[in-house]
Enzyme design. Structure first.
Site, PDB file in Angstrom:
ATOM      1  N   TRP A  50       0.826  -1.206   0.000  1.00 43.85           N
ATOM      2  CA  TRP A  50       0.000   0.000   0.000  1.00 43.85           C
ATOM      3  C   TRP A  50       0.862   1.259   0.000  1.00 43.85           C
ATOM      4  O   TRP A  50       1.910   1.301   0.647  1.00 43.85           O
ATOM      5  CB  TRP A  50      -0.872  -0.027   1.251  1.00 43.85           C
ATOM      6  CG  TRP A  50      -1.476   1.276   1.627  1.00 43.85           C
ATOM      7  CD1 TRP A  50      -0.899   2.298   2.333  1.00 43.85           C
ATOM      8  CD2 TRP A  50      -2.798   1.710   1.329  1.00 43.85           C
ATOM      9  NE1 TRP A  50      -1.773   3.333   2.489  1.00 43.85           N
ATOM     10  CE2 TRP A  50      -2.947   2.994   1.887  1.00 43.85           C
ATOM     11  CE3 TRP A  50      -3.868   1.128   0.649  1.00 43.85           C
ATOM     12  CZ2 TRP A  50      -4.128   3.727   1.777  1.00 43.85           C
ATOM     13  CZ3 TRP A  50      -5.046   1.852   0.554  1.00 43.85           C
ATOM     14  CH2 TRP A  50      -5.176   3.133   1.117  1.00 43.85           C
ATOM     15  N   ASN A  52       0.227   5.690   0.391  1.00 44.95           N
ATOM     16  CA  ASN A  52      -0.567   6.914   0.314  1.00 44.95           C
ATOM     17  C   ASN A  52       0.354   8.130   0.309  1.00 44.95           C
ATOM     18  O   ASN A  52       1.223   8.209  -0.562  1.00 44.95           O
ATOM     19  CB  ASN A  52      -1.702   6.975   1.339  1.00 44.95           C
ATOM     20  CG  ASN A  52      -1.327   6.774   2.769  1.00 44.95           C
ATOM     21  OD1 ASN A  52      -0.975   5.675   3.187  1.00 44.95           O
ATOM     22  ND2 ASN A  52      -1.408   7.828   3.569  1.00 44.95           N
ATOM     23  N   ASP A  53       0.232   9.067   1.227  1.00 48.45           N
ATOM     24  CA  ASP A  53       0.855  10.392   1.098  1.00 48.45           C
ATOM     25  C   ASP A  53       2.327  10.395   0.677  1.00 48.45           C
ATOM     26  O   ASP A  53       3.139   9.660   1.242  1.00 48.45           O
ATOM     27  CB  ASP A  53       0.805  11.119   2.440  1.00 48.45           C
ATOM     28  CG  ASP A  53      -0.557  11.137   3.063  1.00 48.45           C
ATOM     29  OD1 ASP A  53      -1.506  10.699   2.409  1.00 48.45           O
ATOM     30  OD2 ASP A  53      -0.666  11.582   4.212  1.00 48.45           O
ATOM     31  N   GLN A  69       4.094   7.190   2.495  1.00 45.84           N
ATOM     32  CA  GLN A  69       3.393   6.354   3.458  1.00 45.84           C
ATOM     33  C   GLN A  69       3.191   4.976   2.843  1.00 45.84           C
ATOM     34  O   GLN A  69       2.657   4.854   1.736  1.00 45.84           O
ATOM     35  CB  GLN A  69       2.051   6.987   3.813  1.00 45.84           C
ATOM     36  CG  GLN A  69       2.164   8.270   4.605  1.00 45.84           C
ATOM     37  CD  GLN A  69       2.585   8.020   6.039  1.00 45.84           C
ATOM     38  OE1 GLN A  69       1.778   7.718   6.908  1.00 45.84           O
ATOM     39  NE2 GLN A  69       3.876   8.126   6.306  1.00 45.84           N
ATOM     40  N   TRP A  77      -4.390   0.054   3.837  1.00 45.97           N
ATOM     41  CA  TRP A  77      -3.701   0.874   4.825  1.00 45.97           C
ATOM     42  C   TRP A  77      -3.422   0.047   6.077  1.00 45.97           C
ATOM     43  O   TRP A  77      -4.262  -0.734   6.531  1.00 45.97           O
ATOM     44  CB  TRP A  77      -4.551   2.101   5.166  1.00 45.97           C
ATOM     45  CG  TRP A  77      -3.830   3.051   6.067  1.00 45.97           C
ATOM     46  CD1 TRP A  77      -3.018   4.077   5.682  1.00 45.97           C
ATOM     47  CD2 TRP A  77      -3.845   3.048   7.490  1.00 45.97           C
ATOM     48  NE1 TRP A  77      -2.518   4.711   6.786  1.00 45.97           N
ATOM     49  CE2 TRP A  77      -3.011   4.099   7.913  1.00 45.97           C
ATOM     50  CE3 TRP A  77      -4.461   2.263   8.461  1.00 45.97           C
ATOM     51  CZ2 TRP A  77      -2.789   4.411   9.256  1.00 45.97           C
ATOM     52  CZ3 TRP A  77      -4.236   2.549   9.797  1.00 45.97           C
ATOM     53  CH2 TRP A  77      -3.418   3.612  10.181  1.00 45.97           C
ATOM     54  N   PHE A 109       4.236   8.251  10.516  1.00 46.94           N
ATOM     55  CA  PHE A 109       3.270   8.991   9.711  1.00 46.94           C
ATOM     56  C   PHE A 109       3.999  10.044   8.862  1.00 46.94           C
ATOM     57  O   PHE A 109       5.213  10.077   8.783  1.00 46.94           O
ATOM     58  CB  PHE A 109       2.219   9.627  10.614  1.00 46.94           C
ATOM     59  CG  PHE A 109       1.043   8.734  10.928  1.00 46.94           C
ATOM     60  CD1 PHE A 109       1.104   7.361  10.781  1.00 46.94           C
ATOM     61  CD2 PHE A 109      -0.148   9.282  11.387  1.00 46.94           C
ATOM     62  CE1 PHE A 109       0.012   6.540  11.061  1.00 46.94           C
ATOM     63  CE2 PHE A 109      -1.246   8.483  11.675  1.00 46.94           C
ATOM     64  CZ  PHE A 109      -1.169   7.114  11.519  1.00 46.94           C
ATOM     65  N   SER A 110       3.235  10.924   8.246  1.00 46.27           N
ATOM     66  CA  SER A 110       3.779  11.832   7.234  1.00 46.27           C
ATOM     67  C   SER A 110       4.703  12.899   7.811  1.00 46.27           C
ATOM     68  O   SER A 110       4.661  13.218   8.996  1.00 46.27           O
ATOM     69  CB  SER A 110       2.636  12.499   6.474  1.00 46.27           C
ATOM     70  OG  SER A 110       1.901  11.546   5.755  1.00 46.27           O
ATOM     71  N   ARG A 180      -0.013  16.590  13.449  1.00 41.78           N
ATOM     72  CA  ARG A 180       0.827  15.791  12.563  1.00 41.78           C
ATOM     73  C   ARG A 180       1.205  16.494  11.257  1.00 41.78           C
ATOM     74  O   ARG A 180       0.796  17.616  10.991  1.00 41.78           O
ATOM     75  CB  ARG A 180       0.109  14.489  12.219  1.00 41.78           C
ATOM     76  CG  ARG A 180      -1.228  14.661  11.496  1.00 41.78           C
ATOM     77  CD  ARG A 180      -1.824  13.297  11.215  1.00 41.78           C
ATOM     78  NE  ARG A 180      -3.049  13.368  10.476  1.00 41.78           N
ATOM     79  CZ  ARG A 180      -4.257  13.435  11.021  1.00 41.78           C
ATOM     80  NH1 ARG A 180      -4.379  13.447  12.334  1.00 41.78           N
ATOM     81  NH2 ARG A 180      -5.340  13.469  10.262  1.00 41.78           N
ATOM     82  N   ASP A 181       2.000  15.768  10.473  1.00 40.95           N
ATOM     83  CA  ASP A 181       2.383  16.121   9.100  1.00 40.95           C
ATOM     84  C   ASP A 181       3.276  17.362   9.031  1.00 40.95           C
ATOM     85  O   ASP A 181       2.964  18.322   8.312  1.00 40.95           O
ATOM     86  CB  ASP A 181       1.145  16.325   8.220  1.00 40.95           C
ATOM     87  CG  ASP A 181       0.154  15.180   8.306  1.00 40.95           C
ATOM     88  OD1 ASP A 181       0.555  14.089   8.732  1.00 40.95           O
ATOM     89  OD2 ASP A 181      -1.018  15.391   7.938  1.00 40.95           O
ATOM     90  N   GLU A 232      -4.930  18.446   7.016  1.00 40.51           N
ATOM     91  CA  GLU A 232      -3.753  17.580   6.972  1.00 40.51           C
ATOM     92  C   GLU A 232      -2.711  18.126   6.011  1.00 40.51           C
ATOM     93  O   GLU A 232      -2.956  19.053   5.252  1.00 40.51           O
ATOM     94  CB  GLU A 232      -4.146  16.167   6.505  1.00 40.51           C
ATOM     95  CG  GLU A 232      -5.154  15.480   7.397  1.00 40.51           C
ATOM     96  CD  GLU A 232      -5.351  14.034   6.999  1.00 40.51           C
ATOM     97  OE1 GLU A 232      -5.110  13.160   7.832  1.00 40.51           O
ATOM     98  OE2 GLU A 232      -5.742  13.778   5.847  1.00 40.51           O
TER      99      GLU A 232
END
Length: 508
Positions: A50, A52-53, A69, A77, A109-110, A180-181, A232
């Site tokens: 998987w 993502n970001d 990610q 996910w 995480f991101s 986050r991020d 986000e």
């Protein structure tokens, strides 16, 4: 960033991308990837698992680094790692070993990465420093809101290996559930690092002299922009328009996008090293399509601002019809500011490096379309991936039809009465995996010119529309049962095109 935590967590992602890119040097894996039904040919996707970001995007010594990610053990996910890929030209990618694994502080995480040229953090001159969110599931269960905090990792060998900082976390959580991020950049005027952080429904700015000690500066977002979902993946960067420097703030939101689910809004304004003040308060979107989310820009690229988004939507990302892998990224895009009347808009255009993928261009001028004109023959003996550039002589309705012999189609076009561009994927093939996938997706026209310039970038199962030099953008994915090998221009009445240029892409 990660909506993963929004209890829809197993929510959704997209399909894959960049076959040849992934293994430029090894032929066998490359050939295997090319045989996968929905594997894009020139967008990046992971070999398996998987994605993502996009995370930690940074340029150093001729190499663009993309971290992302990643759940390497499943196509949905799950426990987040930082996957890693590199490219010299923003088109051909080579997937690298995983950069950051979960640890005792949580999953990864991101976040972002910078080149610490002056050794402010003490890890070494020109060290790559990643600033990311640790997500701690044990603390999350205690409902204290302190389960996300910011940490560092560094690399002194240009991203090949990474060491987590022993003093993590460097920014503990004050009790904000979504915290986050981090997107970090050097602010030359104040000689300090600025962190742009997503904090529930706002953006909070922090500063640091050394990436290790952080002080809160200000917050932005209350009562401004779209708030249909959690904020986000922010990004903050300067751009010049008509000799004036402006600052652009990107904020992704899920849900609450203009066409449902995930999307990324932007604000243009000024940043003085402490506070961001927007010129306008209304909501604007960097991409109105359903499938451009969590996009951020590469760091250390000088005045060139290059953006990359995740080509999916949390509404269905986990259930799209791929199995060994899920997700791809958009093509890299260069961002600029353009003035329309007395307002300033953010514009996106495919990076110039994409031109290197083009084969011989079919150039046609003064093309008249009365009802329908078929260009399918121009796609024969190609990979069915291409760039289509159109310029109309005036403002009239028109449609570009991508189709196959099964009656499946994607329609892309302009609606004069509504002054809208659209992508209609309601008959695009496999659509029943999520109830909201099959629909018409629309975007307002921003430009005021009396003719339209349109560029379509078509891959195996995506179309990216750039209208009026990128003032309006739509990105959408689809899953036909057979490749779209038909290309037609249609109009309810006669329409004139000053030019129609078709450029097939090389298959490798």
């Amino acid at each position: 960033m990660n909506h993963k935590l929004i209890p829809l967590l197993l929510c959704t992602v997209i399909w894959g991308s960049a076959c040849q890119q992934v293994t430029k040097a090894k032929k066998e894996p490359h050939e295997t990837l090319k045989k996968e039904q929905y594997r894009p040919l020139f967008h990046f996707s992971p070999k398996k698992g998987w994605m993502n970001d996009p995370n930690g995007m940074v340029y150093l010594n001729g190499t663009y680094h993309l971290f992302f990610q990643h759940n390497p053990d499943s196509a949905v996910w799950g426990p987040m790692h930082w996957g890693h890929a590199t490219t010299k030209d923003l088109i051909h990618w080579e997937e690298q070993p995983i950069a950051l694994y979960p640890d005792s502080l949580g999953t990864i995480f991101s976040g972002s990465a910078v080149v610490d040229k002056d050794n402010t953090a003490g890890f070494g001159a020109n060290a790559l420093v990643a600033i990311f969110t640790h997500h701690n599931a044990e603390i999350e269960q205690k409902k204290t809101g302190k389960h996300q905090y910011q940490s560092l990792a560094y690399s002194t060998d240009e991203g090949k290996t990474w060491t987590k900082y022993a003093g993590n976390p460097v920014l503990p959580n004050p009790g904000i559930w979504d915290f986050r991020d981090p997107k970090v950049r050097w602010h030359e005027e104040t000689k300090r690092w600025i962190m742009t952080l997503a904090t529930k429904q706002t953006i909070t700015f922090y500063s640091s002299p050394n990436l290790k000690q952080w002080s809160k500066l200000s917050e932005f977002g209350e009562g401004i922009g779209a708030h249909g979902g959690v904020w986000e993946c922010p990004d903050l960067f300067p751009l010049i328009v008509d000799g004036e420097r402006k600052w652009v703030l990107l904020v992704s939101i899920n849900p609450g996008g203009p066409n449902g689910g995930s999307a990324t809004q932007y604000f243009v304004g000024n940043f003085d090293g402490k506070t961001f003040k927007p010129d306008k308060k209304e909501t604007r979107w960097i991409d109105y399509g359903a499938d451009d989310y969590a996009g951020v820009t590469w760091s250390n690229t000088g005045n060139r601002i290059i953006f990359l988004g995740w080509m999916s939507n949390w509404q269905y990302a986990n259930v799209v019809p791929t199995t060994a892998w899920r997700s791809a990224n958009t093509i890299p895009r260069e961002l600029t500011l353009k003035r329309v009347g007395d307002e300033v808009f953010l514009s996106s255009a495919p990076v110039k490096e994409l031109n290197d993928l083009k084969t011989k261009m079919e150039e046609m001028t003064n093309v008249t379309v009365a009802s329908e004109k078929d260009f399918s023959d121009l796609l024969k003996n190609t990979s069915m991936t291409y760039s289509l550039d159109l310029t109309t002589a005036n403002l009239d309705d028109f449609t570009v039809q991508l189709a196959n012999d099964l009656g499946e189609q994607v329609l892309v076009g302009y609606d004069k009465q509504q002054n809208q561009f659209y992508v209609d994927r309601s008959q695009s093939g496999k659509t029943d995996f999520e109830s909201g996938f099959a629909k018409r997706i629309v975007a307002p026209r921003v430009a005021k010119d009396t003719s339209i310039e349109l560029t379509l970038v078509v891959d195996v199962n995506s179309v990216e529309l750039f209208a009026d030099k990128g003032l309006t953008v739509l990105t959408d994915i689809f899953f036909p049962n057979r490749v779209f090998d038909k290309l037609r221009l249609k109009s309810p009445e006669k329409i004139e095109f000053k030019r129609v240029n078709l450029s097939p892409f090389k298959s490798n």
